[in-house]
Design a protein around this motif. Structure first.
Motif: not given
Length: 374
Positions: A75-76, A82-83, A192-194, A347-348
């Motif tokens: 889950r990224i 939203p991930a 989860w990326f900053c 990232m989506r």
């Protein structure tokens, strides 16, 4: 004075793998570590099938009395949005607890061990090294992590502009009440990326154990980013509202930006001591294992322990992991081409998060296991 052919400083995965790989070499080996084992090791704790294959670990045996969490999904997401969840179908990694994993590897080592033994002095005397005025050897290998005392003998390399990643994390066993409220699933680590892409955080559930952490290249902002992430995860129910204990810190170097020398006369560095963590993910267990096997092959066949004879190890590292970038490419994990206004959209994307972030950066599925035998 006790004489050995080789002294290994650091009994973690790199040091124990090196000692185990040389068990039939006929060399007298001593492995030293400042801590006793099992030890409390701060680490998110997942290893790929390539690592287990390289170490020849029997999964049924290992998982019989230890945590071995199969991972099939990731889950990224980017913090604040939203991930994306991707299902890889097969097992692509395993969650482990480092206190168990490291002790398992060290238990396989037949060589003498000096645990709970800080290294207070390393002195060069002729062609040998003397440790703590007690043990002597012509070759010493640093396997003690970023702050390894052996690494200090070699200095930080030209320029000393290394990018150091600082991380804070906590791992604990959840109560039944905490486990019931935690929405994170064991087979699905969360990354989860900053938003500035200078680091990432994670939530990783391994059975009833939960690991939460965050790593960044600018440690002066680390605590604030971590607190904001924890607050967000609590608010969305990803983690329990009550976290026990405190977050522990550690540091490491990324391979492409490390300038630390790998060897000199009678001295070698492996694992995090050498700054071998993967540049895009910061993962260091696989590079530690592989560097130890490369070092073992050189140690077993080198005519002597001069820098020129040991340079074969440096060449093998460069061939396996690539040439280091040097001063021209400072920065953290994410390549510059990702650091664009499109980063949020990337990232989506299911394709990008699966094929690039997970399979390429974190799992390194395109890289086959090393061919050297343990």
């Amino acid at each position: 004075m006790e004489y050995y052919d080789l002294i290994i400083v650091g009994a973690g995965p790199a040091g124990s793998t090196l000692a185990h790989a040389l068990k039939d070499s006929g060399k007298r080996i001593l492995i030293i570590d400042k801590q006793d084992f099992p030890r409390d090791k701060t680490c998110a704790g997942w290893v790929t099938p390539a690592v287990m294959e390289t170490l020849r670990i029997d999964l049924d045996d290992y998982g019989n009395s230890r945590t071995l969490q199969p991972i099939r999904r990731f889950r990224i997401g980017m913090m604040g949005q939203p991930a994306v969840e991707n299902d890889h179908g097969d097992i692509v990694s395993y969650g482990i607890r480092r206190c168990e994993f490291d002790a398992y590897l060290l238990d396989r080592v037949e060589a003498p061990k000096q645990l709970s033994t800080p290294v207070r002095s390393i002195v060069r005397k002729g062609a040998n090294w003397i440790v703590n005025d007690t043990w002597e050897a012509p070759l010493i290998v640093g396997a003690g992590g970023h702050f390894c005392p052996v690494a200090r003998l070699l200095g930080e390399g030209p320029g000393s502009h290394e990018t150091v990643v600082a991380a804070k994390e906590v791992e604990f066993e959840m109560t039944p009440e905490q486990a019931a409220t935690c929405q994170a699933r064991g087979d699905t680590p969360e990354l989860w990326f900053c938003r500035d892409l200078k680091g990432y955080a994670w939530v990783f559930r391994k059975g009833n154990y939960l690991n939460i952490g965050l790593g960044r290249e600018d440690n002066h902002k680390l605590t604030a980013h971590l607190q904001a992430f924890v607050d967000e995860m609590k608010a969305t129910g990803r983690i329990p509202p009550d976290l026990p204990g405190r977050f522990k810190g550690h540091a490491y170097l990324l391979y492409a930006h490390a300038e630390r020398p790998l060897l000199d006369d009678g001295i070698m560095l492996i694992g995090d001591s050498a700054g071998l963590a993967y540049t895009q993910s910061g993962e260091g267990i696989r590079p530690a294992i592989e560097s130890a096997l490369m070092a073992a092959d050189v140690i077993e066949h080198a005519p002597d322990y001069s820098a020129s004879a040991l340079q074969i190890y440096g060449d093998a590292i460069a061939e396996r992991f690539g040439n280091r970038a040097g001063d021209t490419e400072q920065g953290w994990q994410v390549p510059d081409w990702v650091k664009t206004p499109l980063a949020s959209a990337l990232m989506r994307s299911h394709w990008f998060t699966r094929k690039v972030v997970t399979e390429k950066w974190f799992l390194h599925q395109e890289i086959p296991p090393v061919s050297l035998a343990v």
